[in-house]
Every structure is written in structure tokens, then in C-alpha cells.
Scaffold this active site. Structure first.
Site, PDB file in Angstrom:
ATOM      1  CG  HIS A 123      -2.041   0.969   1.397  1.00  0.00           C
ATOM      2  ND1 HIS A 123      -3.011   1.084   2.177  1.00  0.00           N
ATOM      3  CD2 HIS A 123      -1.959   2.295   0.754  1.00  0.00           C
ATOM      4  CE1 HIS A 123      -3.452   2.205   2.154  1.00  0.00           C
ATOM      5  NE2 HIS A 123      -3.154   2.954   1.011  1.00  0.00           N
TER       6      HIS A 123
ATOM      7  CD  GLU B 136      -3.889  -3.094  -0.101  1.00  0.00           C
ATOM      8  OE1 GLU B 136      -4.325  -4.191   0.238  1.00  0.00           O
ATOM      9  OE2 GLU B 136      -3.427  -2.459   0.870  1.00  0.00           O
TER      10      GLU B 136
ATOM     11  CG  HIS C  86      -8.698  -4.724   7.102  1.00  0.00           C
ATOM     12  ND1 HIS C  86      -7.772  -3.924   6.861  1.00  0.00           N
ATOM     13  CD2 HIS C  86      -9.129  -4.223   8.312  1.00  0.00           C
ATOM     14  CE1 HIS C  86      -7.322  -3.018   7.872  1.00  0.00           C
ATOM     15  NE2 HIS C  86      -8.599  -3.315   8.664  1.00  0.00           N
TER      16      HIS C  86
END
EC number: 2.6.99.2
Length: 249
Positions: free
Chosen positions: A43, A70, A190
Site C-alpha cells: 500500500h 493498493e 483485512h
């Protein structure tokens, strides 16, 4: 059978805690692949709190599986993605004050802004996934955006009490079925751990689970390759729970 995408952001977190050059997440991505990772996820946040631009550039050159980038839905990030050309872009919400991503992207409210970004990336051959909560309104908006993939947010399931987990699992399972009915391909992630991953891995049509923190934490004790092997074994062979009719957590 779901595949495993290993998120290596937390390797970079350790490096950035001291503003030094180690540990470098790039060789750790190689170790994750040697352990059986089917893909590497990073990310690149707007504030660059962990993964840096050079990490993404080097990973694009060295990752031999799949690189999933991400990023926030901003013009800056779209330009970076177009330059790097990862194997997939996952658009996620960002708040500077958050420790980690707190919920799904509100695609329904941001559809007019997201659609041209999705189109631009996909025209360059970069598949786009949208990180969303398992809600029909959001999934329909994802379909309308032109994206071909969704990543279902599993944080509420991961944070739920033992008594509440079956209900949260049912919600995600229904969301996955709805997404597939809409013609979307389904990933999830997640908050997933060695203790709770199996029920999610057993959801019909689940294609990939993106998991990071728990693998890096386990790696402190057993090394990254072994930590990845252990997680992949759980995903590939989830045990069934006779009480709930789904995999054991």
C-alpha cells in the site's frame, strides 16, 4: 481454492520507525514468494508512512508472482500506477489519522470520480479492484464503475466476538455471492489471522486473500518463509466446523 497475497507493509513499518534503510521490504517479498506466496501486496499511502516509491519500483522489477498495488483514488497515485504497471491496482480509502484502513471505499458516493480512474487504468491493461464492505449498494456501484474485481473488507468479521462471528461470516459470504452474480471477481482481506482465516478461505468463489500483519508477526518467531507456508496451508485446506457448517476459525 483461494490464493494468498502477502502484504509486506509491516516490514516497511519497522524500517520507517527508525528512518533507516533496513529492513528492506524488497528481499522480504522474495522470501514470501519462496514460502509460497501467490502474490505480493503493498500500500503506497499518500503520506508514505511505510512503503516508499522506490520500494514499488524495485518490487515491480523483482516480484515473480503478482504485484498488487493498493492506493488511494487520487490523480497522483493513478500516474504512479500507470508508470509502474503493477499486475493489479486495488483502490482503498485513506485517512491520515488512521493506523490502518478502517473500512471500505464508498464507491456509491464517489462513483463519478472513480469511474474515469478505473477506465484509465484498465485501458492500460491494469486490472482494478475496489476495496469495499460487503453491501449490495456498494457492490452494484463497483459493477457500474467498470471494475472487474472487488476486495471484500473482512475487518468487522475479524474484530467480532466469537458469538458475533457467524453473523459477520454470513454477511461476507452473501456479499461474495452477490458480487459474483453481478459479474465481479472476489478477493478479501483485512484483519485476517491464523485463527480466523479458514472460514473466509472456504467461501465459494473466493479467489485471493490479502494478509500481512499476522504473517509478519509470526515471522518474528519462525521466519517469513515458514510463516507464509503455515498461512497458505490453512487457506488451501480449511477445516470444516460441524456446528456452523463452515471452516473452523
Amino acid at each position: 481454492m483461494a490464493s494468498l497475497g502477502v502484504n509486506i507493509d509491516h516490514i516497511a513499518n519497522i524500517r520507517q520507525a527508525r528512518r533507516t534503510v533496513e529492513p528492506d521490504p524488497v528481499p522480504f517479498a522474495m522470501l514470501a514468494e519462496l514460502g509460497g506466496a501467490d502474490g505480493i501486496t503493498v500500500h503506497l499511502r499518500e503520506d508514505r508512512r511505510h512503503i516508499q516509491d522506490r520500494d514499488v519500483q524495485l518490487l515491480r522489477q523483482t516480484v515473480r508472482s503478482r504485484l498488487n498495488l493498493e492506493m488511494a483514488a487520487t490523480q497522483e497515485m493513478v500516474e504512479i500506477a500507470l508508470a509502474v504497471e503493477p499486475d493489479m491496482v486495488t483502490l482503498v480509502p485513506e485517512k491520515r489519522e488512521e493506523v490502518t484502513t478502517e473500512g471500505g471505499l464508498d464507491v456509491a458516493a464517489q462513483l463519478s470520480g472513480l469511474t474515469p480512474m478505473v477506465e484509465r487504468l484498465q485501458q492500460r491493461g491494469i486490472p482494478v479492484s475496489l476495496f469495499v464492505d460487503a453491501e449490495t449498494t456498494q457492490l452494484e456501484a463497483c459493477r457500474n464503475s467498470g471494475a472487474h474485481w472487488v476486495e471484500l473488507h473482512t475487518g468487522t468479521y475479524a474484530d467480532a466476538s466469537w458469538a458475533d462471528q457467524p453473523g459477520q461470516l454470513a454477511r461476507i459470504t452473501e456479499g461474495a455471492a452477490t458480487a459474483r452474480h453481478l459479474g465481479l471477481r472476489v478477493n478479501a482481506g483485512h484483519g485476517l489471522t491464523y485463527q480466523n482465516v479458514e472460514p473466509i478461505a472456504a467461501i465459494p468463489g473466493m479467489e485471493e486473500l490479502n494478509i500481512g500483519h499476522t504473517i509478519v508477526a509470526r515471522a518474528v518467531a519462525v521466519g517469513l518463509q515458514q510463516a507464509v507456508r503455515e498461512m497458505k496451508a490453512l487457506i488451501q485446506n480449511p477445516r470444516l466446523d460441524p456446528l456452523f457448517g463452515h471452516a473452523l476459525g
